[in-house]
Design a protein around this motif. Structure first.
Motif, PDB file in Angstrom:
ATOM      1  N   PHE A 257       9.380   8.939   3.192  1.00  0.00           N
ATOM      2  CA  PHE A 257       8.434   9.306   2.131  1.00  0.00           C
ATOM      3  C   PHE A 257       7.666  10.581   2.442  1.00  0.00           C
ATOM      4  O   PHE A 257       7.078  11.198   1.571  1.00  0.00           O
ATOM      5  CB  PHE A 257       7.408   8.161   1.937  1.00  0.00           C
ATOM      6  N   LYS A 258       7.657  10.990   3.701  1.00  0.00           N
ATOM      7  CA  LYS A 258       6.716  12.010   4.181  1.00  0.00           C
ATOM      8  C   LYS A 258       6.799  13.356   3.458  1.00  0.00           C
ATOM      9  O   LYS A 258       5.809  14.079   3.354  1.00  0.00           O
ATOM     10  CB  LYS A 258       6.920  12.205   5.679  1.00  0.00           C
TER      11      LYS A 258
ATOM     12  N   ASN B  17       9.227  12.596  10.820  1.00  0.00           N
ATOM     13  CA  ASN B  17       9.371  12.601   9.368  1.00  0.00           C
ATOM     14  C   ASN B  17       8.503  13.643   8.671  1.00  0.00           C
ATOM     15  O   ASN B  17       8.969  14.348   7.772  1.00  0.00           O
ATOM     16  CB  ASN B  17       9.040  11.208   8.820  1.00  0.00           C
TER      17      ASN B  17
ATOM     18  N   ALA C  87       0.513   2.080   9.635  1.00  0.00           N
ATOM     19  CA  ALA C  87      -0.309   3.271   9.880  1.00  0.00           C
ATOM     20  C   ALA C  87       0.010   3.924  11.221  1.00  0.00           C
ATOM     21  O   ALA C  87       0.217   3.252  12.227  1.00  0.00           O
ATOM     22  CB  ALA C  87      -1.790   2.906   9.839  1.00  0.00           C
ATOM     23  N   GLY C  88       0.043   5.251  11.156  1.00  0.00           N
ATOM     24  CA  GLY C  88       0.023   6.069  12.358  1.00  0.00           C
ATOM     25  C   GLY C  88      -1.406   6.573  12.486  1.00  0.00           C
ATOM     26  O   GLY C  88      -2.264   5.928  13.076  1.00  0.00           O
ATOM     27  N   VAL C  89      -1.706   7.719  11.845  1.00  0.00           N
ATOM     28  CA  VAL C  89      -3.093   8.200  11.791  1.00  0.00           C
ATOM     29  C   VAL C  89      -3.851   7.552  10.630  1.00  0.00           C
ATOM     30  O   VAL C  89      -5.066   7.678  10.525  1.00  0.00           O
ATOM     31  CB  VAL C  89      -3.156   9.742  11.645  1.00  0.00           C
ATOM     32  N   GLY C  90      -3.121   6.922   9.700  1.00  0.00           N
ATOM     33  CA  GLY C  90      -3.762   6.168   8.620  1.00  0.00           C
ATOM     34  C   GLY C  90      -3.771   6.853   7.261  1.00  0.00           C
ATOM     35  O   GLY C  90      -4.304   6.291   6.296  1.00  0.00           O
ATOM     36  N   SER C  91      -3.170   8.034   7.146  1.00  0.00           N
ATOM     37  CA  SER C  91      -3.234   8.752   5.857  1.00  0.00           C
ATOM     38  C   SER C  91      -2.503   8.005   4.746  1.00  0.00           C
ATOM     39  O   SER C  91      -3.007   7.892   3.626  1.00  0.00           O
ATOM     40  CB  SER C  91      -2.653  10.168   5.999  1.00  0.00           C
ATOM     41  N   LEU C  92      -1.311   7.503   5.042  1.00  0.00           N
ATOM     42  CA  LEU C  92      -0.586   6.738   4.029  1.00  0.00           C
ATOM     43  C   LEU C  92      -1.366   5.473   3.667  1.00  0.00           C
ATOM     44  O   LEU C  92      -1.547   5.153   2.488  1.00  0.00           O
ATOM     45  CB  LEU C  92       0.814   6.352   4.526  1.00  0.00           C
TER      46      LEU C  92
ATOM     47  N   GLY D 117       7.146   6.732  14.294  1.00  0.00           N
ATOM     48  CA  GLY D 117       6.313   7.364  13.270  1.00  0.00           C
ATOM     49  C   GLY D 117       4.872   6.880  13.312  1.00  0.00           C
ATOM     50  O   GLY D 117       3.984   7.496  12.727  1.00  0.00           O
ATOM     51  N   LEU D 118       4.652   5.765  13.987  1.00  0.00           N
ATOM     52  CA  LEU D 118       3.307   5.183  14.039  1.00  0.00           C
ATOM     53  C   LEU D 118       2.659   5.402  15.403  1.00  0.00           C
ATOM     54  O   LEU D 118       1.570   4.888  15.674  1.00  0.00           O
ATOM     55  CB  LEU D 118       3.380   3.677  13.742  1.00  0.00           C
TER      56      LEU D 118
ATOM     57  N   SER E 238       9.711   2.324  12.053  1.00  0.00           N
ATOM     58  CA  SER E 238       8.393   2.435  11.417  1.00  0.00           C
ATOM     59  C   SER E 238       8.466   1.981   9.966  1.00  0.00           C
ATOM     60  O   SER E 238       7.482   1.482   9.413  1.00  0.00           O
ATOM     61  CB  SER E 238       7.892   3.879  11.462  1.00  0.00           C
TER      62      SER E 238
ATOM     63  N   THR F 107       9.041   2.846   4.597  1.00  0.00           N
ATOM     64  CA  THR F 107       8.706   4.269   4.609  1.00  0.00           C
ATOM     65  C   THR F 107       9.798   5.169   5.172  1.00  0.00           C
ATOM     66  O   THR F 107       9.696   6.387   5.079  1.00  0.00           O
ATOM     67  CB  THR F 107       7.409   4.491   5.422  1.00  0.00           C
ATOM     68  N   GLU F 108      10.826   4.582   5.786  1.00  0.00           N
ATOM     69  CA  GLU F 108      11.914   5.425   6.311  1.00  0.00           C
ATOM     70  C   GLU F 108      13.220   4.642   6.421  1.00  0.00           C
ATOM     71  O   GLU F 108      13.226   3.417   6.546  1.00  0.00           O
ATOM     72  CB  GLU F 108      11.554   5.997   7.695  1.00  0.00           C
TER      73      GLU F 108
END
Ligand SMILES: Cc1ncc(COP(=O)(O)O)c(C=O)c1O
Length: 413
Positions: A85-86, A135, A242-247, A300-301, A351, A387-388
């Motif tokens: 999705f990135k 991604n 979540a990785g950094v949490g933006s999604l 990715g997370l 991820s 997401t991937e």
């Protein structure tokens, strides 16, 4: 807090679930992630020849097996032909940078305008730079190269070679560093300042929020499409990785505004070894907390520091925070690849399957305590995003075919 321990090979790892302990709003203004903005973003994405609405898959039989009403998976494994999705975030943020230089408002930004040779002549050469687990950088590289610009992409140590090769194939410059993700972000910040390159980073910190806000807005295409595809069905529970949490923040902000009355229970899912948002929520002391181990197959997370903006939004819009061991994501991949008869199989990367795996974990008979906390019962309608796709195909086969990262037999319940 309820906590269970799994034995995964030689490593002890835990699943944790907490209800959001942080005080709720009024707080951060989330209007930039509402339906009206989603419309503008989707209108823009629709102008790309690569655009197609991605499927929303109903895993009705699998849901029945686990005792809930339905499980919907928004499948992003082929978005723009790029496996994740990135690209939606990077393409929107880069589009805005170029449009601003042309004096074109976001509502009039199109693929045709951006790829017009007159546009390139007006802006002159531009170089975009980013740090990525794979991604996001692929999306940034692809967008920059497609629009006729240059891109530099830096990756953390341990990145799978296939993820690097995919970025190099766009024609961008890319390399794997010997740094962990959060240090790569600091490195590209410095490089962008030194060289006058445009930083397109999918995380925010004090003084860097504009581009990351636009990246989050780019993700609105996913949430808006899914809401439309759901028709009259309103999800009662949403799980988002979540990785950094933006999604996760985009998902939480969009759906809590769109389903204001119904208010779905939104749970943020992270790998136990990269659970910076969970640790920040658990501490509930007004500070963001970092983690530095980041050893997880959910590449990715594997981010150690929450995005400033994402945390502000999640603090007020998320309902639960959860950590999972890698075996839970791996089981999610296997069930998606081979769901109950009658359901459509889905290829999901490590991820990608994380939130689905987390939801399934809660549905196992032995995890009733978690279900109670989250209010899950036979009427629940669950929404997750894959997401991937298989962004590291060798590892995908090791997990799905050969059973790597298996829940131990003793824990199978
Ligand atoms: C496949 C996949 N899913 C989820 C995420 C999490 O996104 P965020 O870093 O915005 O939390 C990423 C981040 O790179 C990702 O690659």
């Amino acid at each position: 807090m309820v906590e269970y321990a799994y034995t995964n090979g030689n490593k002890e790892s835990a699943m944790n679930f907490i209800k959001n302990p942080c005080p709720r709003g009024p707080g951060y203004d989330i209007a930039f992630l509402d339906r009206a903005h989603a419309e503008t973003v989707r209108k823009y994405h629709k102008t790309f020849p690569q655009y197609a609405v991605t499927p929303l898959v109903s895993l009705k039989q699998t849901a029945a097996h686990f005792g809930v009403s339905n499980i919907y998976v928004k499948n992003e494994n082929a978005r723009f032909g790029l496996n994740a999705f990135k690209v939606l975030g990077g393409s929107y943020a880069i589009g805005r940078v170029i449009a601003e230089r042309l004096g074109v408002p976001p509502e009039e930004m199109t693929y045709a305008v951006l790829t017009d040779p007159a546009t390139r002549a007006k802006t002159g050469p531009l170089t975009f730079i980013t740090a990525t687990d794979g991604n996001h950088g692929r999306g940034v590289a692809w967008t920059a190269m497609t629009l006729g610009y240059d891109a530099y992409v830096y990756m953390p140590k341990g990145t799978a070679p296939e993820r690097l090769d995919n970025i190099l194939a766009t024609g961008a410059h890319a390399e794997i560093t010997d740094l962990i993700y959060d240090d790569v972000v600091r490195y590209v910040r410095k490089l962008s300042e030194k060289n006058g390159w445009i930083l397109v980073q999918d995380t925010a910190w004090e003084g860097y929020t504009e581009v990351s806000d636009r990246i989050m807005q780019g993700y609105l295409t996913v949430t808006d499409e899914a809401a439309e595809q759901l028709g009259g069905a309103t999800p009662t529970h949403i799980f988002v990785q979540a990785g950094v949490g933006s999604l996760a923040a985009t998902v939480a902000a969009y759906y809590s505004q769109r389903y204001k009355e119904a208010h779905p229970f939104i749970t943020v899912v992270e790998p136990d070894n990269a659970a910076c948002i969970f640790q920040t929520a658990r501490a509930n002391d007004g500070r963001r907390h970092a983690v530095t181990d980041l050893n997880t197959i959910q590449a990715g997370l594997a981010c150690g520091e929450p995005s400033l903006t994402a945390w502000e939004i999640l603090r007020q819009c998320a309902d639960g925070f959860m950590t999972i061991p890698d075996c839970v994501a791996a089981t999610g991949m296997r069930i998606l690849a081979s769901p109950m008869a009658g359901d459509t199989p889905i290829e999901a990367g490590e991820s990608g399957a994380s939130a689905f795996g987390a939801a399934i974990e809660l549905l196992r008979p032995e995890n009733e305590a978690f279900r109670k906390l989250a209010g899950i019962d036979e009427n629940s309608v669950i929404l997750v995003i894959n997401t991937e796709g298989a962004t590291d195909r060798e590892n995908y086969r090791r997990i799905v075919w050969d059973g790597q990262n298996c829940r131990s037999a003793a824990d199978d319940g």
